[in-house]
Scaffold this active site. Structure first.
Site, short mmCIF file in Angstrom:
data_model
loop_
_atom_site.label_atom_id
_atom_site.label_comp_id
_atom_site.label_asym_id
_atom_site.label_seq_id
_atom_site.Cartn_x
_atom_site.Cartn_y
_atom_site.Cartn_z
N GLY A 124 4.28 1.81 -2.92
CA GLY A 124 4.14 2.33 -4.27
C GLY A 124 3.67 3.78 -4.31
O GLY A 124 3.76 4.43 -5.33
N THR A 125 3.16 4.26 -3.20
CA THR A 125 2.50 5.57 -3.24
C THR A 125 3.47 6.72 -2.98
O THR A 125 3.47 7.73 -3.66
CB THR A 125 1.37 5.62 -2.19
OG1 THR A 125 0.62 4.42 -2.32
CG2 THR A 125 0.48 6.81 -2.43
N VAL A 126 4.30 6.55 -1.99
CA VAL A 126 5.25 7.61 -1.66
C VAL A 126 6.64 7.08 -1.92
O VAL A 126 7.06 6.12 -1.31
CB VAL A 126 5.13 8.03 -0.18
CG1 VAL A 126 6.17 9.05 0.16
CG2 VAL A 126 3.74 8.57 0.09
N LYS A 186 0.81 -1.21 0.00
CA LYS A 186 0.00 0.00 0.00
C LYS A 186 0.85 1.28 0.00
O LYS A 186 0.63 2.19 -0.77
CB LYS A 186 -0.88 0.00 1.24
CG LYS A 186 -1.87 1.09 1.23
CD LYS A 186 -2.92 0.86 2.26
CE LYS A 186 -3.76 2.11 2.32
NZ LYS A 186 -3.76 2.80 3.52
#
Ligand code: FEO
Ligand code: CA
Ligand code: CA
Length: 621
Positions: free
Chosen positions: A29-31, A26
């Site tokens: 990959g986002t930050v 989660k």
């Protein structure tokens, strides 16, 4: 003293693998570090997205003299100042003596960590654990029947005994309530007069830490002003010595060196007035005694006969907490704040690497390593500047005589190499499964006011009355990297009464506003818990913010939601979770009025509370 069920539980056993895997996917990959290093603000794009990390209903602000929790949550008081925790200790009474206090829980609870015991099959015993908790300082006014004036020698010893660390077994009963196990062999008080501390690492034995009482420069009496904490992957507790200078004093007319002044040592200290009866606190007679405080102290909670180790390689300053993690190649990395206006954020990297299961080896990791101070460039990049003798101008020609001198006076070295002055660095927290690091900068009335603390991008607000939270990601997502990218996660503020920068960042609203973030911790699911130590007047620029509080943030979306409000006058200090995350332990420090039960006790008492969901679910989810 170690029996089978007192075997240490190492960190990797405590993580729920399903949870951590999900978080890696989660948040990973986002930050990204690349995003930070390119100078983009993940936050500004992310704050509009929904959060799935938490579903509890937000609580409104409160000025009531009670603990306010979301609907569906409940708490009880686990332990309060003066409660007996050692065998045979006296019950609480305001009239308790110094001798009584030696067996009782200390005052002003702060940082804490829970260490589970092992069950019969060698797994984690979910219902038995050791709580290690700090007692930072004292409430003189409530400690003595005379209100704290004209202290006797016994009064002074009682005050010293109310400081330090409390280590004790706790057990969960069938009703899902945790209780202190008063007669456990594991229980101990490592108080301010305890003869159980050893200086280790480069400074041990050096003339700067030798005193008349200890010519070896290795044996220290006591630990003081134990503020935040750390929990190592190998199952030890770190207690962090903060405002140690306040306990020292000297007769009028005593001269102070630049080094002493840099650490705030003075004739009166914080008016504790211990030095007339406890001579080691008299700086005119024993100037080096103060050099033996201001360290990170490592304690093995599983072994009650072990000595506590003051880790000099990690530098001497006013330590708030220590956030421990590992680099990709297994070095222990500790991030640490120095809580004073215009002081610095530090990083320690161990010389040796972590070996899974080799606890004896791992317990030496904090003895040797390299210390760095942070430079936050205005363009969103940053670097760790090494504080090693012979590097970055830290030489005799510039007044730095040796590595030992640099470690004892780390503040001088950090300032010399041009580290960035910060708005009072309080707690640092590392995300459990992504290389994000967050740090609270509580407030700073001197920012932009004093010449040595000019405005900069990392500390952008004049006088900063509300404080903010900064975050960084190391280059290559490796905590060993010497470069990092950073941004501001939240600027606290008051959107009701203020405009512009004082209203706060986009993720601060009338519904979640707060001031002076201080305690900070990630749970295993990646929820960021924020505790405040701020202005609770509920007036002027702080109108509508109520008592001190605890909030939960989604580190990726930027959402912040209020979880708890404390009773009158308190500060929320310290947080630790049970392994199953169904209980969170939280500190209520210096309540000022009637909480938790002044009618019975005669005085308010600093306490640890245990919070759980009525349905037994994961706290905060
Ligand atoms: Fe002990 Fe900076 O708080
Ligand atoms: Ca604090
Ligand atoms: Ca504080």
């Amino acid at each position: 003293m170690e029996n089978d069920q007192h075997k240490p539980v190492e960190f990797h056993n405590l993580l729920n693998p399903a949870m951590s895997r999900r978080q890696i996917i989660k948040t990973g990959g986002t930050v990204s570090a690349a995003g930070f290093l390119a100078g983009t603000s993940a936050l500004s794009q992310a704050v509009s997205q929904a959060t799935t990390l938490m579903s509890f209903p937000a609580v409104p602000t409160s000025t009531a003299d009670t603990v306010v929790l979301p609907e569906g949550y409940e708490y009880d008081v686990l332990v309060s100042w003066g409660d007996p925790i050692l065998k045979g200790a006296s019950k609480f009474d305001v009239e308790n003596s110094a001798e009584d206090q030696l067996g009782q829980y200390g005052d002003n609870t702060d940082g804490m960590s829970l260490f589970h015991l092992t069950d019969k099959d060698g797994g984690v015993d979910e219902d038995r654990a050791i709580l290690a908790a700090n007692s930072e300082y004292i409430n003189k006014k409530f400690m003595h029947t005379h209100g704290g004036e004209n202290l006797t020698a016994d009064d002074v010893r009682k005050e010293i005994a109310a400081h330090g660390v409390n280590v004790f077994e706790v057990k969960r009963n069938w009703f899902n309530k945790w209780k202190v196990v008063k007669n456990s062999d594991l229980n101990r008080r490592l108080h301010g007069n305890a003869d159980e501390f050893v200086l280790t690492g480069p400074v041990a034995g050096h003339p700067l830490v030798q005193t008349d009482m200890d010519r070896t420069g290795t044996k220290v009496i006591g630990t003081l002003n134990n503020c935040g904490n750390g929990q190592t992957p190998w199952g030890t507790y770190l207690t962090c010595e903060e405002n140690f200078n306040g306990y020292f004093g000297a007769p009028a007319g005593t001269a102070f060196s630049d080094e002493q002044k840099a650490y705030g040592l003075s004739e009166t200290g914080f008016d504790y007035n211990w030095w007339p009866t406890e001579e080691r606190f008299n700086l005119a007679k024993h100037p080096n005694e103060a050099n033996r405080f201001g360290w990170i102290v490592e304690i093995d909670p599983y072994n009650p006969s072990s000595k506590a180790m003051k880790r000099t390689a990690m530098g001497r300053f006013k330590h708030e907490n220590a956030a421990l993690t590992l680099s990709k190649d297994g070095h222990a990395v500790a991030y640490m704040g120095d809580d004073e206006r215009g002081e610095f954020i530090y990083k320690f990297i161990s010389r040796d690497t972590y070996r899974e299961g080799d606890r004896a080896h791992n317990m030496t990791l904090l003895e040797n390593g390299t210390l760095y101070a942070a430079k936050f460039n205005d363009n969103g990049s940053g670097e760790w500047v090494e504080l090693t003798y012979g590097k970055n101008g830290l030489t005799q020609a510039n007044g730095f005589d040796s590595q030992e001198y640099i470690l004892v006076y780390a503040r001088l070295a950090a300032r010399f190499v041009g580290a960035t002055t910060m708005d009072r660095p309080e707690w640092v927290a590392c995300h459990p499964s992504s290389p994000m690091v967050f740090c609270t900068l509580t407030n700073n009335k001197y920012r932009g006011v004093r010449d040595n603390q000019p405005l900069n991008a990392a500390n952008p607000r004049e006088e900063n009355p509300f404080g903010h939270i900064i975050r960084w990601v190391p280059e290559n997502r490796d905590h060993k990297a010497s470069r990092f990218g950073w941004d501001l996660f939240a600027m606290a503020g008051n959107p009701e009464t203020q405009s512009g920068a004082m209203a706060g960042s986009d993720n601060v609203s009338a519904d979640n506003m707060f001031n002076s973030p201080d305690g900070l911790m990630f749970d295993n699911d990646g929820r960021l818990w924020i505790q405040t130590d701020g202005n609770y007047s509920n007036e002027g620029i702080f109108a509508g913010q109520g008592n001190n509080q605890m909030l939960v943030a989604d580190p990726v979306s930027g959402h912040i939601r209020r979880f708890m409000v404390g009773p009158n006058g308190c500060e929320i200090t310290g947080i630790t979770f049970s392994n199953d995350q169904r209980t969170v332990f939280v500190g209520i420090q210096h309540p000022s009025n009637a909480w938790p039960n002044a009618e019975k006790d005669g005085v308010p008492r600093s306490s640890v509370i245990a919070i759980r969901r009525e349905d037994g679910g994961i706290v905060g989810a």
